[in-house]
Design a protein around this motif. Structure first.
Motif, mmCIF file in Angstrom:
data_model
loop_
_atom_site.group_PDB
_atom_site.id
_atom_site.type_symbol
_atom_site.label_atom_id
_atom_site.label_comp_id
_atom_site.label_asym_id
_atom_site.label_seq_id
_atom_site.Cartn_x
_atom_site.Cartn_y
_atom_site.Cartn_z
ATOM 1 N N LYS A 1 10.916 -6.758 3.703
ATOM 2 C CA LYS A 1 10.437 -6.417 5.045
ATOM 3 C C LYS A 1 10.683 -4.956 5.410
ATOM 4 C CE LYS A 1 10.318 -8.402 9.690
ATOM 5 N NZ LYS A 1 10.816 -9.488 10.571
ATOM 6 N N ASP A 2 11.856 -4.447 5.072
ATOM 7 C CA ASP A 2 12.206 -3.071 5.456
ATOM 8 C C ASP A 2 11.417 -2.022 4.683
ATOM 9 O OD1 ASP A 2 14.007 -4.091 7.260
ATOM 10 O OD2 ASP A 2 15.750 -3.861 5.948
ATOM 11 N N GLY A 3 10.905 -2.379 3.509
ATOM 12 C CA GLY A 3 10.184 -1.411 2.694
ATOM 13 C C GLY A 3 8.675 -1.470 2.829
ATOM 14 N N LEU A 4 8.171 -2.504 3.477
ATOM 15 C CA LEU A 4 6.727 -2.670 3.601
ATOM 16 C C LEU A 4 6.134 -1.682 4.589
ATOM 17 C CD1 LEU A 4 6.562 -6.581 3.713
ATOM 18 C CD2 LEU A 4 5.799 -5.106 1.831
ATOM 19 N N PRO B 1 -1.130 5.338 -8.287
ATOM 20 C CA PRO B 1 -1.893 5.022 -7.078
ATOM 21 C C PRO B 1 -3.335 5.503 -7.111
ATOM 22 C CG PRO B 1 -0.491 6.908 -6.653
ATOM 23 C CD PRO B 1 -0.169 6.456 -8.064
ATOM 24 N N GLY B 2 -3.611 6.619 -7.789
ATOM 25 C CA GLY B 2 -4.979 7.110 -7.844
ATOM 26 C C GLY B 2 -5.592 7.233 -6.456
ATOM 27 N N GLU C 1 7.187 0.688 -3.386
ATOM 28 C CA GLU C 1 7.439 1.883 -4.191
ATOM 29 C C GLU C 1 6.420 2.981 -3.903
ATOM 30 O OE1 GLU C 1 7.205 0.449 -8.164
ATOM 31 O OE2 GLU C 1 8.954 -0.872 -7.969
ATOM 32 N N LEU C 2 5.164 2.592 -3.782
ATOM 33 C CA LEU C 2 4.070 3.563 -3.629
ATOM 34 C C LEU C 2 3.721 3.839 -2.171
ATOM 35 C CD1 LEU C 2 1.771 2.137 -6.446
ATOM 36 C CD2 LEU C 2 3.200 4.184 -6.567
ATOM 37 N N GLU C 3 4.388 3.135 -1.269
ATOM 38 C CA GLU C 3 4.149 3.272 0.170
ATOM 39 C C GLU C 3 2.675 3.036 0.505
ATOM 40 O OE1 GLU C 3 5.794 6.994 1.476
ATOM 41 O OE2 GLU C 3 7.847 6.231 1.332
ATOM 42 N N LEU C 4 2.155 1.941 -0.051
ATOM 43 C CA LEU C 4 0.779 1.537 0.198
ATOM 44 C C LEU C 4 0.747 0.217 0.969
ATOM 45 C CD1 LEU C 4 -0.935 2.220 -3.261
ATOM 46 C CD2 LEU C 4 -1.320 3.472 -1.127
ATOM 47 N N PRO C 5 -0.262 0.025 1.800
ATOM 48 C CA PRO C 5 -0.393 -1.261 2.489
ATOM 49 C C PRO C 5 -0.847 -2.352 1.531
ATOM 50 C CG PRO C 5 -2.249 0.153 3.017
ATOM 51 C CD PRO C 5 -1.292 0.993 2.209
#
Length: 264
Positions: free
Chosen positions: A146-149, A86-87, A122-126
């Motif tokens: 949808k549930d992970g976004l 992710p940096g 995975e990275l919990e990024l938008p």
């Protein structure tokens, strides 16, 4: 004091090579608190990071493979982009689907988009999502995750009310509204008037899509003020309210962005 966030500007582009400092200065004078800069391919990742380093605390980078840059070698390109995450990247973008000009790489676009959606989970990024002539395919992929976004922006939204409502079924996503809102023949003012301001963020897509009365010129973040004025008219609100709410929306949608003077 006026304060807004331009959530989508290609400030790294060659169009700004000669006067980038002045463009940033004009943006700040117009009230910009931050500019978010999407990558479109592997080649411009370094430039995006450099520009954001040069304007640290004001410009914030994203990383992704734009649909129009998806070619036969997309798997290798994605693998190399993924190693950079992710940096300091605040989002996965600009990614999406675009079948406006060609469907030559339709299968590859669909696979590349889905792979990058997986990264976001995975990275919990938008996500910063580009969609043109592809909303049904795009929605079908997003529904699977949808549930992970964590949320994101549907960039450069120009669709109808039904399409807007379909996209806003995805929680924590906003519609990115830019210069098209000001165009004389645009139907977007009627659509925006029926949308909750809490689900809208501002953007320029600079250097493209300059708003009226700057249409035909190189777009830049300072021109967001034209979009704010038109949006305020559409919603029957004061410009300050549009700035306040859309800025809050942007900070909520991109939690890695830290602007202490704006954070509430």
């Amino acid at each position: 004091m006026r304060q807004f966030i331009d959530t989508h500007a290609h400030l790294d582009g060659t169009e700004f090579e000669e006067d980038r400092d002045l463009v940033v200065m004009r943006a700040k004078e117009a009230g910009a608190a931050a500019i978010f800069i999407p990558a479109i391919n592997l080649e411009n990742l370094d430039k995006v990071e450099k520009v954001c380093h040069d304007y640290q605390g004001f410009a914030f980078p994203m990383a992704g493979l734009h649909p129009e840059d998806v070619k036969a070698d997309y798997k290798d390109v994605l693998q190399r982009i993924r190693k950079r995450l992710p940096g300091d990247f605040i989002a996965i973008g600009e990614i999406g689907l675009d079948f406006y000009w060609s469907r030559e790489y339709e299968k590859e676009q669909l696979e590349a988009f889905e792979e990058q959606v997986k990264w976001a989970c995975e990275l919990e990024l938008p996500l910063m999502i580009h969609s043109r002539k592809a909303q049904n395919q795009l929605v079908n992929i997003l529904k699977k995750y949808k549930d992970g976004l964590k949320g994101g922006v549907f960039h450069c939204f120009t669709g109808n009310l039904q399409e807007a409502r379909q996209l806003l079924e995805f929680e924590n996503f906003c519609l990115g509204i830019g210069g098209v809102l000001t165009f004389k023949k645009s139907h977007l003012p009627e659509v925006v008037a029926q949308l909750p301001l809490e689900r809208i963020v501002l953007e320029t897509d600079a250097p493209y899509m300059a708003p009226v009365p700057m249409r035909g010129k190189r777009n830049e973040s300072a021109f967001v003020s034209c979009i704010i004025q038109r949006m305020a008219e559409c919603l029957g609100l004061e410009s300050e309210k549009v700035e306040e709410v859309t800025t809050r929306n942007a900070l909520r949608t991109f939690p890695k962005v830290c602007l202490p003077h704006l954070d509430k």
